[in-house]
Design a protein around this motif. Structure first.
Motif, short mmCIF file in Angstrom:
data_model
loop_
_atom_site.label_atom_id
_atom_site.label_comp_id
_atom_site.label_asym_id
_atom_site.label_seq_id
_atom_site.Cartn_x
_atom_site.Cartn_y
_atom_site.Cartn_z
N GLU A 53 0.83 -1.21 0.00
CA GLU A 53 0.00 0.00 0.00
C GLU A 53 0.86 1.25 0.00
OE1 GLU A 53 -3.54 2.16 2.58
OE2 GLU A 53 -2.96 0.12 3.09
N SER A 54 1.90 1.27 0.83
CA SER A 54 2.80 2.43 0.88
C SER A 54 3.55 2.60 -0.43
CB SER A 54 3.80 2.27 2.03
OG SER A 54 3.14 2.20 3.25
N ALA A 55 3.97 1.49 -1.04
CA ALA A 55 4.69 1.55 -2.31
C ALA A 55 3.79 2.12 -3.41
CB ALA A 55 5.21 0.17 -2.70
N LEU A 56 2.54 1.68 -3.46
CA LEU A 56 1.61 2.20 -4.46
C LEU A 56 1.36 3.70 -4.25
CD1 LEU A 56 -0.97 -0.70 -4.71
CD2 LEU A 56 0.62 0.08 -6.48
N ALA A 57 1.27 4.12 -3.01
CA ALA A 57 1.08 5.54 -2.73
C ALA A 57 2.28 6.35 -3.22
CB ALA A 57 0.86 5.76 -1.22
N GLU A 58 3.49 5.82 -3.04
CA GLU A 58 4.70 6.49 -3.53
C GLU A 58 4.72 6.56 -5.05
OE1 GLU A 58 7.10 8.19 -1.98
OE2 GLU A 58 6.07 7.86 -0.07
N PHE A 59 4.34 5.47 -5.71
CA PHE A 59 4.27 5.47 -7.17
C PHE A 59 3.34 6.59 -7.63
CE2 PHE A 59 5.98 1.14 -7.20
CZ PHE A 59 6.71 1.14 -8.38
N MET A 60 2.15 6.65 -7.07
CA MET A 60 1.17 7.65 -7.48
C MET A 60 1.66 9.07 -7.18
SD MET A 60 -0.99 5.86 -8.99
CE MET A 60 -2.19 7.12 -9.37
N ALA A 61 2.33 9.25 -6.05
CA ALA A 61 2.86 10.57 -5.70
C ALA A 61 3.91 11.02 -6.72
CB ALA A 61 3.45 10.55 -4.29
N GLU A 62 4.77 10.12 -7.15
CA GLU A 62 5.79 10.47 -8.14
C GLU A 62 5.18 10.76 -9.50
OE1 GLU A 62 8.84 11.38 -7.72
OE2 GLU A 62 8.73 10.95 -5.58
N ILE A 63 4.17 10.01 -9.88
CA ILE A 63 3.49 10.27 -11.15
C ILE A 63 2.82 11.65 -11.10
CG2 ILE A 63 1.52 9.57 -12.58
CD1 ILE A 63 2.37 6.63 -11.90
N LYS A 64 2.17 11.96 -10.00
CA LYS A 64 1.54 13.27 -9.87
C LYS A 64 2.58 14.38 -9.84
CE LYS A 64 -2.70 11.64 -7.77
NZ LYS A 64 -3.56 11.56 -6.61
N ARG A 65 3.72 14.11 -9.18
CA ARG A 65 4.77 15.14 -9.08
C ARG A 65 5.32 15.50 -10.46
NH1 ARG A 65 10.72 15.41 -6.35
NH2 ARG A 65 11.05 13.47 -7.48
N ILE A 66 5.60 14.50 -11.30
CA ILE A 66 6.16 14.82 -12.62
C ILE A 66 5.11 15.49 -13.52
CG2 ILE A 66 5.75 12.65 -13.86
CD1 ILE A 66 8.78 12.99 -14.78
#
Length: 140
Positions: A53-66
């Protein structure tokens, strides 16, 4: 965009983010397959069940950041260098060079496509990367 997000060097955003927060930088990355008909984006990583769950949240955060912020100029320059070196390496390898030639024919590209690709690559800006990310990555 893909090189900066996670498709290139180990220092890409996804690897850094997951290493910093979850110590999961091994087997983390992404790929973008562009095609005139359909493009495909895939992000991947290996995580323990308890960290998924934490890993998926990080993936989504990085996608949103770029998508939402411009990359800095140094990252843009480094990504362009990776892409230029990759093409030059492919041109020097017989099998990869043949695949590049096949792509010219398959997609009806001009004979100077790869030369002009390198020239156009040099003109890419952080604003271009953000624009492409907004167009290609739709996390909702």
């Amino acid at each position: 965009m893909n090189v900066i997000l996670g498709g290139g060097e180990r220092g890409a955003h996804l690897g850094q983010s997951l290493q910093d927060s979850l110590e999961l930088a091994d087997d983390v990355g992404c790929m973008l397959a562009s095609d005139p008909v359909a493009a495909q984006f895939c992000a991947f990583g290996v995580a323990q069940t308890s960290a998924t769950e934490s890993a998926l949240a990080e993936f989504m955060a990085e996608i949103k950041r770029i998508r939402d912020t411009e990359v800095d100029s140094a990252e843009c320059i480094a990504a362009k260098a990776v892409l230029a070196q990759d093409l030059q390496r492919k041109m020097a390898e017989p099998l990869a060079s043949a695949e590049l030639a096949l792509n010219l024919a398959r997609h009806g590209l001009p004979q100077d496509f790869y030369t002009s690709y390198l020239e156009k690559l040099e003109t890419v800006t952080p604003q271009d990367i953000r624009r492409v990310a907004q167009n290609m990555l739709k996390p909702n």
